[in-house]
Design an enzyme around this catalytic site. Structure first.
Site, short mmCIF file in Angstrom:
data_model
loop_
_atom_site.label_atom_id
_atom_site.label_comp_id
_atom_site.label_asym_id
_atom_site.label_seq_id
_atom_site.Cartn_x
_atom_site.Cartn_y
_atom_site.Cartn_z
N LYS A 58 0.87 -1.17 0.00
CA LYS A 58 0.00 0.00 0.00
C LYS A 58 0.92 1.22 0.00
CE LYS A 58 -3.67 2.68 1.00
NZ LYS A 58 -4.42 2.52 2.26
N VAL A 59 0.78 2.07 -1.01
CA VAL A 59 1.66 3.23 -1.16
C VAL A 59 0.83 4.47 -1.48
CG1 VAL A 59 3.61 1.85 -1.97
CG2 VAL A 59 2.01 2.83 -3.64
N SER A 60 1.48 5.61 -1.43
CA SER A 60 0.86 6.85 -1.89
C SER A 60 0.76 6.84 -3.42
CB SER A 60 1.70 8.07 -1.48
OG SER A 60 1.80 8.18 -0.09
N THR A 114 0.87 11.59 -1.47
CA THR A 114 -0.22 12.25 -2.18
C THR A 114 -0.60 13.54 -1.47
OG1 THR A 114 -1.03 10.06 -2.78
CG2 THR A 114 -2.53 11.90 -3.14
N ALA A 115 -0.58 13.50 -0.14
CA ALA A 115 -0.91 14.70 0.63
C ALA A 115 0.00 15.85 0.23
CB ALA A 115 -0.77 14.41 2.13
N HIS A 158 -4.99 10.99 7.66
CA HIS A 158 -5.55 9.93 8.49
C HIS A 158 -6.58 10.48 9.48
CE1 HIS A 158 -2.75 7.38 6.56
NE2 HIS A 158 -1.71 7.58 7.35
#
Length: 286
Positions: A58-60, A114-115, A158
């Site tokens: 699971k990655v950005s 991504t943020a 989050h």
């Protein structure tokens, strides 16, 4: 007959990931290959992907341009949505405009997240002259740093969406609101990727396993509760439920045309700003 090798997978201990992968991780998905789970925050898994260390991660979405030669994007299991974007927080309630961040120090969870891409796209439009120093901190340290005045603002992700007021902080801007207003697309946050060397047939099996695991979690949400709370880092159960409700949605089951458009849109805009390398025309295909 030898036992099938477990695939090495890494995802975060956050409630949305443990909820999504509970059934698969516990061998409950019929016909799914076994998986050996490692828990790591997204900044760690991004680095794992760049080094090619795990079979499934699971990655950005922001890291995709750097890893898609070796990894394929799976069309399910990740996190996209609406009303779920990162927030920029400040200590001063009077701070209400992007211009107030000109030249200021901002803490971010990763420069390959991504943020961070969403933040940079927002700042390019809303912060004249740009922000000042960027400081990378683990996401759980950002709100205390803003509260204690060690940085002027913080970019949070989050469950911080639900808890920042407990730190006496104030929302300056919502990166997701800016993204949705300017693109009308959902917000791409986290992706599930798997090594292309596994082969096309196995990649499709992995996508089917992830999708089935999501639907099993929806069908019996109580079944995953112990697993979710075990790894939720002392999170309030109500916050964990809010977290799952926000980040696990129809795009987790299937990216679909709109989900793929959101991913392409983010990475195309980011490439135009020089934030990531440009994607090839077929880079997102399985």
């Amino acid at each position: 007959m030898s036992q099938e090798r477990a695939l090495r997978i890494a995802y975060s201990p956050c409630p949305n990931d443990t909820f999504v992968f509970h059934a698969w991780a516990h061998g409950l998905v019929p016909g799914a290959p076994p998986i050996d789970v490692t828990f790591a925050d997204i900044d760690i898994t991004n680095g794992m992907a760049e080094r090619g260390e795990f079979d499934v991660l699971k990655v950005s979405y922001a890291v995709l341009p750097y890893v898609l030669d070796e990894y394929a994007l799976l069309p399910c299991g990740g996190a996209l949505g609406r009303g779920c974007g990162p927030l920029v927080l400040t200590r001063d309630e009077g701070t209400r405009k992007g211009a107030d961040l000109s030249g200021r120090t901002v803490a971010v969870p990763s420069e390959r997240s991504t943020a961070y891409l969403l933040f940079r796209l927002w700042a390019a439009a809303e912060v004249p002259g740009g922000v000042g120093e960027i400081v990378v901190l683990p996401f759980h340290e950002i709100m205390p740093a803003v509260r204690d005045g060690r940085v002027d603002a913080g970019l949070v992700i989050h469950e911080a969406r639900f808890t920042y007021q407990d730190y006496g902080l104030h929302k300056l801007a919502d990166m997701g609101e800016h993204w949705e207003r300017t693109t009308s697309l959902p917000i791409p946050l986290g992706a599930i990727i798997a090594k292309r060397s596994l082969g096309e047939e196995r990649l499709r099996e992995l996508a089917a396993a992830a999708r089935t695991s999501v639907h099993m979690a929806w069908d019996e949400p109580e079944a995953s509760r112990g697993y979710v709370m075990e790894h939720a880092q002392e999170m309030d159960p109500k916050v964990a439920d809010q977290h799952i409700g926000l980040y696990v949605n129809e795009f987790t089951s299937a990216l679909g045309e709109e989900g793929y458009a959101a991913v392409r849109g983010l990475l195309t805009r980011a490439a135009a700003e020089g934030l990531v390398p440009p994607l090839g025309p077929h880079a997102l295909e399985l």
